[in-house]
Write a protein that holds these residues in place. Sequence first.
Motif, short mmCIF file in Angstrom:
data_model
loop_
_atom_site.label_atom_id
_atom_site.label_comp_id
_atom_site.label_asym_id
_atom_site.label_seq_id
_atom_site.Cartn_x
_atom_site.Cartn_y
_atom_site.Cartn_z
N GLU A 138 10.28 9.48 -6.67
CA GLU A 138 11.01 8.90 -7.80
C GLU A 138 12.14 7.98 -7.37
OE1 GLU A 138 12.68 12.98 -6.83
OE2 GLU A 138 10.69 12.06 -7.09
N ASN A 139 12.52 8.04 -6.10
CA ASN A 139 13.58 7.19 -5.58
C ASN A 139 13.04 5.98 -4.82
OD1 ASN A 139 15.71 8.95 -6.48
ND2 ASN A 139 15.18 10.32 -4.77
N ALA A 144 3.71 11.20 2.77
CA ALA A 144 3.53 11.90 1.50
C ALA A 144 4.61 11.47 0.53
CB ALA A 144 3.56 13.41 1.72
N SER A 145 4.41 11.84 -0.72
CA SER A 145 5.40 11.49 -1.75
C SER A 145 6.44 12.60 -1.95
CB SER A 145 4.70 11.20 -3.08
OG SER A 145 3.87 12.27 -3.45
N TYR A 196 0.84 -1.20 0.00
CA TYR A 196 0.00 0.00 0.00
C TYR A 196 0.87 1.25 0.00
CZ TYR A 196 -3.02 3.64 2.01
OH TYR A 196 -3.69 4.80 2.26
N LEU A 197 1.89 1.28 0.85
CA LEU A 197 2.75 2.45 0.97
C LEU A 197 3.52 2.73 -0.32
CD1 LEU A 197 4.16 1.83 4.55
CD2 LEU A 197 2.51 3.59 3.87
N GLU A 198 3.74 1.68 -1.11
CA GLU A 198 4.47 1.88 -2.37
C GLU A 198 3.71 2.78 -3.34
OE1 GLU A 198 5.10 -2.16 -3.50
OE2 GLU A 198 7.03 -2.31 -2.45
N THR A 206 12.17 7.40 3.86
CA THR A 206 12.55 6.03 4.18
C THR A 206 11.92 5.08 3.18
OG1 THR A 206 12.62 4.37 5.96
CG2 THR A 206 10.59 5.62 5.74
N ASN A 207 12.43 3.87 3.12
CA ASN A 207 11.86 2.83 2.29
C ASN A 207 10.58 2.31 2.96
OD1 ASN A 207 11.43 -0.01 1.26
ND2 ASN A 207 13.23 0.54 0.05
#
Length: 303
Positions: A19-20, A281-282, A12-14, A35-36
Amino acid sequence: MKKRHHTIPKCYLEGFTDENGKVWVLDTKDEIFDTNPINIFVESHFYTITLKNGEKSLVIEDTLANIENAYADIYRNKISQDKFLTEKERAEVSVFFAAMMLRTRPYRENMRHMFEDLKQTMEEWREQYKTMSPEERKTMDAVPSSGGATINLEELEEGLKDFDEHHSADLIPQIMQTAQIIFDMKWAVWKYPADKGAFITSDDPLVIMRPASIKKYGKNALGSRPGLLFRDAEITLPLSKDRLLLAGWILNEDSYLEVPVEIAESMNQRTILHSRERMIASTEEQLLTIKDKYPPKQTIHDH
């Protein structure tokens, strides 16, 4: 045995990565970092339960993983492409939406506090009963039962001792019951206008609101308390940085719709106000704006 359990799924978080491949996080200390997705919303043995023979089981964690995998496939192949779902796909997605409501740490803590408050109230009633006269006790004992399920103080105290495991053990039946309600609602997937901004999410992303009742009775009033079966109830759940689910009983039909920035941002406001410890957020810029506009959040432990 797998001990790292995600209370908010990695898949879901993906949908909120930059862009990284990182998500940006704003926490209760007002700190912002990236963070990943694999490294956030992780709790040790959050869904592990103890079987009657004393063995530890990952059946709940494994079931949630299956729910997540089914949703990820449907989101990628259908929802992200504005395609309507089959009944089977809708059922699988409904289960995922219900899980996003019930599986989170804030939800568990809210339930724990509710039962702790009930325990305190029952203890007060017990003490008051001791001070009653025989006539008052006789009157009290004559009050008929409501006929519903009951729980005594000793059972409540026992349940609170292992509350985390009780919550985990009951999670799947609760999810299935809630999923049926969500399945029956009308769904609209709202799309954020391209290159105009993005939806955000949080540690407690599914919000239940009753806008009509809030307008009539006021926020936090008895008449506007949230509940999925109320006629004016609606739920919102950010699905990715460019899509958000709005589901309710009074929507006309299922739809995919690009909405104005002002409406999209009003949905972000719901997510912000419903979050407990972390917002996602992105972009860093989105969180800097939120940090400047809203006061710092308290941690769950402060409530």
